[in-house]
Design an enzyme around this catalytic site. Structure first.
Site, PDB file in Angstrom:
ATOM      1  N   ASP A  11     -17.377 -12.423 -61.587  1.00  0.00           N
ATOM      2  CA  ASP A  11     -18.457 -11.682 -60.926  1.00  0.00           C
ATOM      3  C   ASP A  11     -18.503 -11.975 -59.427  1.00  0.00           C
ATOM      4  OD1 ASP A  11     -19.183 -10.548 -63.315  1.00  0.00           O
ATOM      5  OD2 ASP A  11     -20.953 -11.793 -63.630  1.00  0.00           O
ATOM      6  N   ASN A  51      -6.666 -20.523 -57.655  1.00  0.00           N
ATOM      7  CA  ASN A  51      -6.222 -21.092 -58.923  1.00  0.00           C
ATOM      8  C   ASN A  51      -7.481 -21.689 -59.566  1.00  0.00           C
ATOM      9  OD1 ASN A  51      -5.254 -22.464 -61.099  1.00  0.00           O
ATOM     10  ND2 ASN A  51      -3.603 -23.515 -60.006  1.00  0.00           N
ATOM     11  N   GLU A 103      -4.403 -14.359 -57.824  1.00  0.00           N
ATOM     12  CA  GLU A 103      -4.582 -15.459 -58.787  1.00  0.00           C
ATOM     13  C   GLU A 103      -3.249 -16.191 -58.926  1.00  0.00           C
ATOM     14  OE1 GLU A 103      -5.277 -13.903 -62.697  1.00  0.00           O
ATOM     15  OE2 GLU A 103      -5.594 -15.880 -63.599  1.00  0.00           O
ATOM     16  N   ARG A 106      -4.861 -20.067 -73.181  1.00  0.00           N
ATOM     17  CA  ARG A 106      -4.544 -19.923 -71.747  1.00  0.00           C
ATOM     18  C   ARG A 106      -4.044 -18.522 -71.402  1.00  0.00           C
ATOM     19  NH1 ARG A 106      -4.877 -25.305 -69.858  1.00  0.00           N
ATOM     20  NH2 ARG A 106      -4.350 -26.716 -71.544  1.00  0.00           N
ATOM     21  N   PRO A 152     -10.875 -27.127 -61.150  1.00  0.00           N
ATOM     22  CA  PRO A 152     -10.958 -28.485 -61.696  1.00  0.00           C
ATOM     23  C   PRO A 152      -9.619 -29.104 -62.059  1.00  0.00           C
ATOM     24  CG  PRO A 152     -11.758 -26.879 -63.291  1.00  0.00           C
ATOM     25  CD  PRO A 152     -11.605 -26.162 -61.980  1.00  0.00           C
ATOM     26  N   ASN A 153      -9.530 -30.387 -61.779  1.00  0.00           N
ATOM     27  CA  ASN A 153      -8.385 -31.242 -62.122  1.00  0.00           C
ATOM     28  C   ASN A 153      -7.146 -31.007 -61.265  1.00  0.00           C
ATOM     29  OD1 ASN A 153      -9.677 -32.637 -64.363  1.00  0.00           O
ATOM     30  ND2 ASN A 153      -9.628 -30.653 -65.392  1.00  0.00           N
ATOM     31  N   ALA A 185      -8.888 -24.474 -65.334  1.00  0.00           N
ATOM     32  CA  ALA A 185      -9.445 -24.196 -66.673  1.00  0.00           C
ATOM     33  C   ALA A 185     -10.516 -23.103 -66.655  1.00  0.00           C
ATOM     34  CB  ALA A 185     -10.014 -25.475 -67.266  1.00  0.00           C
ATOM     35  N   TYR A 245       2.889 -30.114 -64.666  1.00  0.00           N
ATOM     36  CA  TYR A 245       2.478 -29.757 -63.306  1.00  0.00           C
ATOM     37  C   TYR A 245       3.324 -30.391 -62.200  1.00  0.00           C
ATOM     38  CZ  TYR A 245      -1.542 -27.976 -65.832  1.00  0.00           C
ATOM     39  OH  TYR A 245      -2.350 -27.276 -66.697  1.00  0.00           O
ATOM     40  N   ARG A 280      -1.762 -35.958 -63.345  1.00  0.00           N
ATOM     41  CA  ARG A 280      -2.020 -35.239 -64.603  1.00  0.00           C
ATOM     42  C   ARG A 280      -0.750 -34.579 -65.131  1.00  0.00           C
ATOM     43  NH1 ARG A 280      -4.697 -29.247 -63.695  1.00  0.00           N
ATOM     44  NH2 ARG A 280      -5.021 -29.451 -65.924  1.00  0.00           N
ATOM     45  N   HIS A 311     -10.032 -19.379 -67.847  1.00  0.00           N
ATOM     46  CA  HIS A 311     -10.116 -18.933 -69.236  1.00  0.00           C
ATOM     47  C   HIS A 311     -11.535 -18.909 -69.774  1.00  0.00           C
ATOM     48  CE1 HIS A 311      -5.940 -19.880 -68.595  1.00  0.00           C
ATOM     49  NE2 HIS A 311      -6.194 -21.168 -68.480  1.00  0.00           N
ATOM     50  N   HIS A 350      -1.223 -19.610 -60.791  1.00  0.00           N
ATOM     51  CA  HIS A 350      -1.167 -20.751 -61.716  1.00  0.00           C
ATOM     52  C   HIS A 350       0.164 -21.453 -61.533  1.00  0.00           C
ATOM     53  CE1 HIS A 350      -4.817 -19.531 -63.636  1.00  0.00           C
ATOM     54  NE2 HIS A 350      -4.357 -18.292 -63.609  1.00  0.00           N
ATOM     55  N   LEU A 351       0.115 -22.766 -61.442  1.00  0.00           N
ATOM     56  CA  LEU A 351       1.349 -23.544 -61.284  1.00  0.00           C
ATOM     57  C   LEU A 351       2.242 -23.382 -62.504  1.00  0.00           C
ATOM     58  CD1 LEU A 351      -0.480 -26.728 -60.008  1.00  0.00           C
ATOM     59  CD2 LEU A 351       1.164 -25.429 -58.650  1.00  0.00           C
ATOM     60  N   SER A 352       1.623 -23.447 -63.667  1.00  0.00           N
ATOM     61  CA  SER A 352       2.392 -23.396 -64.920  1.00  0.00           C
ATOM     62  C   SER A 352       2.455 -21.965 -65.451  1.00  0.00           C
ATOM     63  CB  SER A 352       1.755 -24.319 -65.960  1.00  0.00           C
ATOM     64  OG  SER A 352       0.481 -23.822 -66.332  1.00  0.00           O
ATOM     65  N   ARG A 399       2.023 -20.996 -73.011  1.00  0.00           N
ATOM     66  CA  ARG A 399       1.483 -22.303 -73.382  1.00  0.00           C
ATOM     67  C   ARG A 399       0.517 -22.094 -74.556  1.00  0.00           C
ATOM     68  NH1 ARG A 399      -0.808 -25.378 -68.313  1.00  0.00           N
ATOM     69  NH2 ARG A 399      -1.104 -26.940 -69.952  1.00  0.00           N
TER      70      ARG A 399
HETATM   71  C1  DQA Z   1      -3.518 -23.996 -64.371  1.00  0.00           C
HETATM   72  C2  DQA Z   1      -3.395 -23.540 -65.831  1.00  0.00           C
HETATM   73  C3  DQA Z   1      -4.711 -23.699 -66.557  1.00  0.00           C
HETATM   74  O1  DQA Z   1      -4.605 -23.252 -67.903  1.00  0.00           O
HETATM   75  C4  DQA Z   1      -5.127 -25.161 -66.559  1.00  0.00           C
HETATM   76  O2  DQA Z   1      -6.389 -25.301 -67.167  1.00  0.00           O
HETATM   77  C5  DQA Z   1      -5.090 -25.776 -65.207  1.00  0.00           C
HETATM   78  C6  DQA Z   1      -4.034 -25.424 -64.275  1.00  0.00           C
HETATM   79  C7  DQA Z   1      -2.157 -23.944 -63.637  1.00  0.00           C
HETATM   80  O3  DQA Z   1      -2.166 -24.012 -62.419  1.00  0.00           O
HETATM   81  O4  DQA Z   1      -1.106 -23.863 -64.276  1.00  0.00           O
HETATM   82  O5  DQA Z   1      -5.894 -26.670 -64.917  1.00  0.00           O
HETATM   83  O6  DQA Z   1      -4.398 -23.121 -63.690  1.00  0.00           O
END
Ligand code: DQA
Length: 143
Positions: free
Chosen positions: A87, A74, A98, A111, A9-10, A77, A22, A17, A80, A100-102, A107
């Site tokens: 599963d 990725n 896995e 997270r 998501p997002n 959210a 990001y 955003r 977490h 994550h950009l950040s 943070r």
């Molecule tokens: C994220 C980090 C997550 O905590 C956050 O909810 C995201 C992006 C990242 O790519 O850094 O939506 O997965």
């Protein structure tokens, strides 16, 4: 070799955003980066994004039936919160990285915990788009 990249998501809002966290590049830029990497590595890639947890679960399940060799995920959210994604990844037993950009470990406190991590061979954080490239290189090197 078939790689499936799954974004949660997002992530479709990249570029809009929280650009301080990001970056200013868009989701289309991310897809371009992933497709260029696949071309260079000589692998087939499918990129999937959804804001819905169930759709992400189904993408993971479909990877099994489509004989996908490696998954880059990725979960955004849902990282977490989602036992369902954990599963699903355990169910299909496909090598998964896995991403994550950040830098999620530096943070918000919430997270720091990843449910999916237990089903992943590797976790890459804080490297922006390069994290996806590193994940794909890792999976390609396994073949
Ligand atoms: C994220 C980090 C997550 O905590 C956050 O909810 C995201 C992006 C990242 O790519 O850094 O939506 O997965």
């Amino acid at each position: 070799m078939k790689i499936l990249v799954i974004n949660g998501p997002n992530l479709n809002m990249l570029g809009i955003r929280e650009p301080d966290i990001y970056g200013k590049k868009t989701y289309a830029d991310l897809v371009d980066t992933i497709e260029a990497c696949a071309k260079r590595l000589g692998v087939c890639v499918t990129v999937f994004q959804s804001n819905y947890e169930g759709a992400l679960v189904e993408a993971i399940q479909n990877a099994y039936f489509d004989n996908v060799d490696g998954i880059v995920i990725n979960p955004a959210a849902y990282t977490h919160t989602s036992v369902a994604l954990l599963d699903a990844l355990k169910a299909v037993s496909i090598p998964t990285v896995e991403v994550h950009l950040s830098d999620v470990d530096n943070r918000d406190e919430f997270r720091k915990h990843s449910f999916v991590k237990a089903a992943c061979e590797k976790t890459i954080t804080g490297k922006g788009f390069d994290g996806y490239v590193e994940a794909m290189e890792y999976l390609a090197a396994k073949q």
